[in-house]
Design a protein around this motif. Structure first.
Motif, short mmCIF file in Angstrom:
data_model
loop_
_atom_site.label_atom_id
_atom_site.label_comp_id
_atom_site.label_asym_id
_atom_site.label_seq_id
_atom_site.Cartn_x
_atom_site.Cartn_y
_atom_site.Cartn_z
N SER A 3 60.53 67.08 -14.65
CA SER A 3 60.96 66.79 -16.02
C SER A 3 61.52 65.38 -16.10
O SER A 3 61.68 64.68 -15.09
CB SER A 3 62.02 67.81 -16.46
N VAL A 4 61.83 64.97 -17.32
CA VAL A 4 62.36 63.61 -17.55
C VAL A 4 63.71 63.48 -16.85
O VAL A 4 63.99 62.46 -16.19
CB VAL A 4 62.48 63.35 -19.07
N GLY A 5 64.56 64.47 -16.98
CA GLY A 5 65.89 64.38 -16.36
C GLY A 5 65.81 64.33 -14.84
O GLY A 5 66.57 63.59 -14.19
N THR A 6 64.87 65.09 -14.24
CA THR A 6 64.74 65.10 -12.78
C THR A 6 64.28 63.73 -12.30
O THR A 6 64.78 63.20 -11.29
CB THR A 6 63.75 66.18 -12.36
N ARG A 7 63.30 63.09 -12.96
CA ARG A 7 62.82 61.78 -12.54
C ARG A 7 63.92 60.73 -12.63
O ARG A 7 64.08 59.87 -11.77
CB ARG A 7 61.61 61.37 -13.39
N LEU A 8 64.73 60.79 -13.68
CA LEU A 8 65.83 59.83 -13.81
C LEU A 8 66.89 60.04 -12.72
O LEU A 8 67.42 59.07 -12.15
CB LEU A 8 66.45 59.97 -15.21
N ARG A 9 67.19 61.30 -12.45
CA ARG A 9 68.22 61.59 -11.42
C ARG A 9 67.75 61.15 -10.05
O ARG A 9 68.50 60.56 -9.28
CB ARG A 9 68.55 63.08 -11.44
N GLU A 10 66.48 61.42 -9.68
CA GLU A 10 65.96 61.02 -8.37
C GLU A 10 65.90 59.50 -8.23
O GLU A 10 66.24 58.95 -7.17
CB GLU A 10 64.58 61.62 -8.17
N ALA A 11 65.52 58.80 -9.29
CA ALA A 11 65.49 57.34 -9.22
C ALA A 11 66.89 56.77 -9.05
O ALA A 11 67.10 55.79 -8.31
CB ALA A 11 64.82 56.79 -10.48
N ARG A 12 67.85 57.32 -9.77
CA ARG A 12 69.22 56.83 -9.62
C ARG A 12 69.77 57.07 -8.23
O ARG A 12 70.44 56.22 -7.63
CB ARG A 12 70.11 57.54 -10.67
N ALA A 13 69.43 58.28 -7.62
CA ALA A 13 69.93 58.57 -6.27
C ALA A 13 69.32 57.63 -5.25
O ALA A 13 69.98 57.21 -4.30
CB ALA A 13 69.63 60.02 -5.94
N LYS A 14 68.02 57.28 -5.39
CA LYS A 14 67.39 56.35 -4.45
C LYS A 14 68.04 54.98 -4.50
O LYS A 14 68.14 54.29 -3.50
CB LYS A 14 65.91 56.23 -4.75
#
Length: 295
Positions: A3-14
């Motif tokens: 989902s959109v929220g999952t992609r944003l969260r994973e990018a921020r964690a990286k």
């Protein structure tokens, strides 16, 4: 696909960034950032704010927003539209319609009463007048009957026309007639002095063409307009030729001769100290030839 929220969260964690840092740089509250990463769209107030916050979040993480624009649009379309302030309470309010109380208007009663009084007064006056009118007429008739009647005076038949007949008769308009035209061919002025001069006054009744010759010299040739005058002085002879003999009046040495002829008639008149003569056409041609030979 995440989902959109999952992609944003994973990018921020990286990238090792925290939500506090993202909130400080984008001015988006932590509550809204957490709701976006958790895909909890009920925490956001409107679809417009959700799309705007996701765009800013993705640009801050250097992500391409075009790749997730369709997912963001699909997610925002499932969100309910925001209500106008106070709209949530409208369903609970069931107010009764306001009923306007119509008060009776009695302002027309006063004019109506005045009108009725005026009609009643006029009726009363008319009744009284009709009651006493026959008596007055009878008294007047008796008074007139006792007086002797004078016989009608005899009037001429021309005066006995009725008023409509007199009105229908046309009113005679004054007609201005020119003086009588010259009716003689030759006339000798009584008491004329042979040594005197020739004095002629011409006055036009209507536009008239004139040719004037004095002592063998032409002194005027043209159209004399209505009410215009022309004065001629000569020692021996004066010749006047006109194309409208009835359009000009002539005064010769103080004597009114009238017009030179009929209206529209061409005429030539020769004036001498002793009189005048209306020339025939042949005599006019001969006189013209002699005048040209003498020049």
């Amino acid at each position: 696909m995440p989902s959109v929220g999952t992609r944003l969260r994973e990018a921020r964690a990286k990238q090792g960034s925290t939500l506090e840092q993202i909130s400080a740089r984008t001015r988006i509250s932590l509550k809204n950032l957490n709701a976006i990463e958790a895909d909890d769209l009920n925490q956001l107030s409107s679809p417009f704010l959700y799309r705007s916050f996701v765009r800013q979040f993705a640009e801050e993480l250097s992500l391409e927003y075009g790749g997730m624009a369709s997912d963001v649009q699909a997610a925002s379309s499932s969100m309910p539209q925001p209500r106008v302030p106070g709209e949530a309470d409208l369903d609970a309010v069931r107010a009764e319609p306001i009923r306007q109380r119509v008060r009776p208007d009695f302002r027309w009663l006063f004019p109506a009463a005045i009108f009725i009084l005026i009609v009643a007064a006029c009726s009363s006056v008319t009744a009284v007048w009709l009651r006493f009118k026959p008596v007055a007429a009878k008294t007047s008739t008796i008074t007139v009957a006792t007086q002797p009647m004078a016989p009608p005076a005899a009037t001429p038949a021309a005066v006995q026309l009725s008023a409509p007949a007199r009105a229908q008769q046309p009113i005679a308009k004054p007609v201005i007639r020119p003086e009588a035209p010259l009716a003689v061919r030759r006339e000798v002025m009584p008491g004329a002095e042979p040594e005197g001069t020739i004095h002629i006054e011409l006055s036009a009744i209507e536009p008239t063409w004139l040719s004037i010759t004095a002592d063998g010299k032409q002194t005027y040739s043209g159209v004399l307009g209505t009410a215009e005058t022309k004065t001629l002085e000569s020692h021996q002879t004066a010749r006047i030729r006109t194309g409208n003999a009835g359009g000009v009046n002539v005064v010769f040495n103080g004597k009114a001769l009238g017009t030179l002829g009929r209206r529209g008639e061409t005429r030539t008149v020769l004036f001498t100290r002793s009189g005048y003569e209306v020339l025939e056409p042949s005599a006019v041609m001969e006189l013209t030839r002699l005048s040209r030979n003498g020049e």
